[in-house]
Motif scaffolding. Structure first.
Motif, PDB file in Angstrom:
ATOM      1  N   PRO A 117      33.523  41.777  88.449  1.00  0.00           N
ATOM      2  CA  PRO A 117      32.163  41.334  88.113  1.00  0.00           C
ATOM      3  C   PRO A 117      31.999  41.308  86.596  1.00  0.00           C
ATOM      4  O   PRO A 117      32.485  42.200  85.893  1.00  0.00           O
ATOM      5  N   LEU A 118      31.331  40.298  86.094  1.00  0.00           N
ATOM      6  CA  LEU A 118      31.132  40.185  84.654  1.00  0.00           C
ATOM      7  C   LEU A 118      29.906  40.990  84.237  1.00  0.00           C
ATOM      8  O   LEU A 118      28.797  40.748  84.717  1.00  0.00           O
ATOM      9  N   ILE A 119      30.119  41.944  83.344  1.00  0.00           N
ATOM     10  CA  ILE A 119      29.031  42.800  82.857  1.00  0.00           C
ATOM     11  C   ILE A 119      28.900  42.690  81.345  1.00  0.00           C
ATOM     12  O   ILE A 119      27.854  42.308  80.814  1.00  0.00           O
ATOM     13  N   ASP A 120      29.974  43.021  80.630  1.00  0.00           N
ATOM     14  CA  ASP A 120      29.910  43.027  79.162  1.00  0.00           C
ATOM     15  C   ASP A 120      29.726  41.630  78.586  1.00  0.00           C
ATOM     16  O   ASP A 120      28.996  41.453  77.601  1.00  0.00           O
ATOM     17  N   ILE A 164      35.610  44.226  75.365  1.00  0.00           N
ATOM     18  CA  ILE A 164      35.993  43.259  76.406  1.00  0.00           C
ATOM     19  C   ILE A 164      37.487  42.963  76.345  1.00  0.00           C
ATOM     20  O   ILE A 164      38.178  42.944  77.377  1.00  0.00           O
ATOM     21  N   ILE A 165      37.997  42.740  75.149  1.00  0.00           N
ATOM     22  CA  ILE A 165      39.415  42.424  74.993  1.00  0.00           C
ATOM     23  C   ILE A 165      40.277  43.596  75.467  1.00  0.00           C
ATOM     24  O   ILE A 165      41.278  43.410  76.182  1.00  0.00           O
ATOM     25  N   THR A 166      39.895  44.818  75.089  1.00  0.00           N
ATOM     26  CA  THR A 166      40.653  46.004  75.508  1.00  0.00           C
ATOM     27  C   THR A 166      40.681  46.125  77.026  1.00  0.00           C
ATOM     28  O   THR A 166      41.737  46.390  77.632  1.00  0.00           O
ATOM     29  N   ILE A 172      45.435  43.100  82.667  1.00  0.00           N
ATOM     30  CA  ILE A 172      46.705  42.373  82.669  1.00  0.00           C
ATOM     31  C   ILE A 172      47.875  43.341  82.827  1.00  0.00           C
ATOM     32  O   ILE A 172      48.833  43.070  83.568  1.00  0.00           O
ATOM     33  N   ALA A 173      47.788  44.481  82.130  1.00  0.00           N
ATOM     34  CA  ALA A 173      48.887  45.451  82.184  1.00  0.00           C
ATOM     35  C   ALA A 173      49.073  46.018  83.585  1.00  0.00           C
ATOM     36  O   ALA A 173      50.206  46.204  84.046  1.00  0.00           O
TER      37      ALA A 173
END
Length: 219
Positions: A117-120, A164-166, A172-173
């Protein structure tokens, strides 16, 4: 006196067009993020169609401003008003392109489910929408205090972006199969972060309009 009245009228038209462009960008960003949260292709396609309206307003600003420079030969602050209108319209047009890029991600994700779910991202977009509105208000009211506030708001947006990037890299990891969508969502975050930079540019233009000096609020 007649030339002064004509100049003032045309300068007011520029202000009105910039106000309309700002409202268009706020709406486009809001709708683009909603389209992404819900993977609503119809909404995304509407944003794509509406982008031409923003381009037309920028062209009208360029036409009016260029005509004023040639026919009225404005000096001092009147000239700065026209140059600032050019710069702000360019920033707003680029913002619209970036909102359009968010909508295009929605279209690329058709047939998929969101990995989370998109939050940030929506929260960051909400803050950026406020920045757009306040940057335009700072210009219309020639409010340098509000213009300088863009720098603080931009710092908050940068914090959202880093978080968000972190998080997405963590996805992905641990789930390599999410790579494609996660990278698209990092692009969305980058697009929204860039919109904030352009809002900060409008704050700089406001300070230039009022003082004749352009600060670097993106530092």
């Amino acid at each position: 006196m007649i030339r002064r009245k004509e100049l003032d009228q045309d300068l007011e038209v520029l202000r009105t067009l910039l106000r309309q462009m700002g409202a268009h960008v706020v709406h486009a960003l809001e709708e683009a993020v909603i389209s992404l949260k819900t993977l609503d292709a119809v909404k995304a396609q509407q944003i794509v169609k509406d982008d031409a309206k923003l381009n037309a307003m920028e062209e009208e600003i360029m036409d009016i401003g260029s005509r004023l420079i040639v026919t009225q030969q404005p000096v001092a602050k009147d000239l700065r008003r026209i140059l600032v209108a050019f710069k702000i319209s360019s920033d707003l047009e680029r913002m619209g392109d970036l909102a359009l890029d968010v909508a295009k991600v929605t279209l690329r994700l058709q047939g998929q489910e969101l990995i989370k779910p998109l939050i940030d991202i929506p929260q960051m977009a909400d803050l950026v929408q406020v920045m757009i509105e306040e940057s335009i208000t700072s210009y219309l009211d020639e409010n340098t205090d509000l213009a300088y506030k863009m720098a603080k708001d931009d710092d908050q947006v940068d914090q959202f972006y880093s978080r968000i990037i972190t998080e997405l890299y963590g996805y992905i990891a641990s789930n390599p199969e999410t790579l494609s969508q996660a990278m698209l969502l990092t692009l969305v975050a980058r697009y929204i972060e860039r919109i904030a930079d352009h809002a900060t540019n409008i704050g700089e233009s406001t300070v230039y309009l009022v003082t004749g000096r352009r600060p670097d609020l993106n530092q």
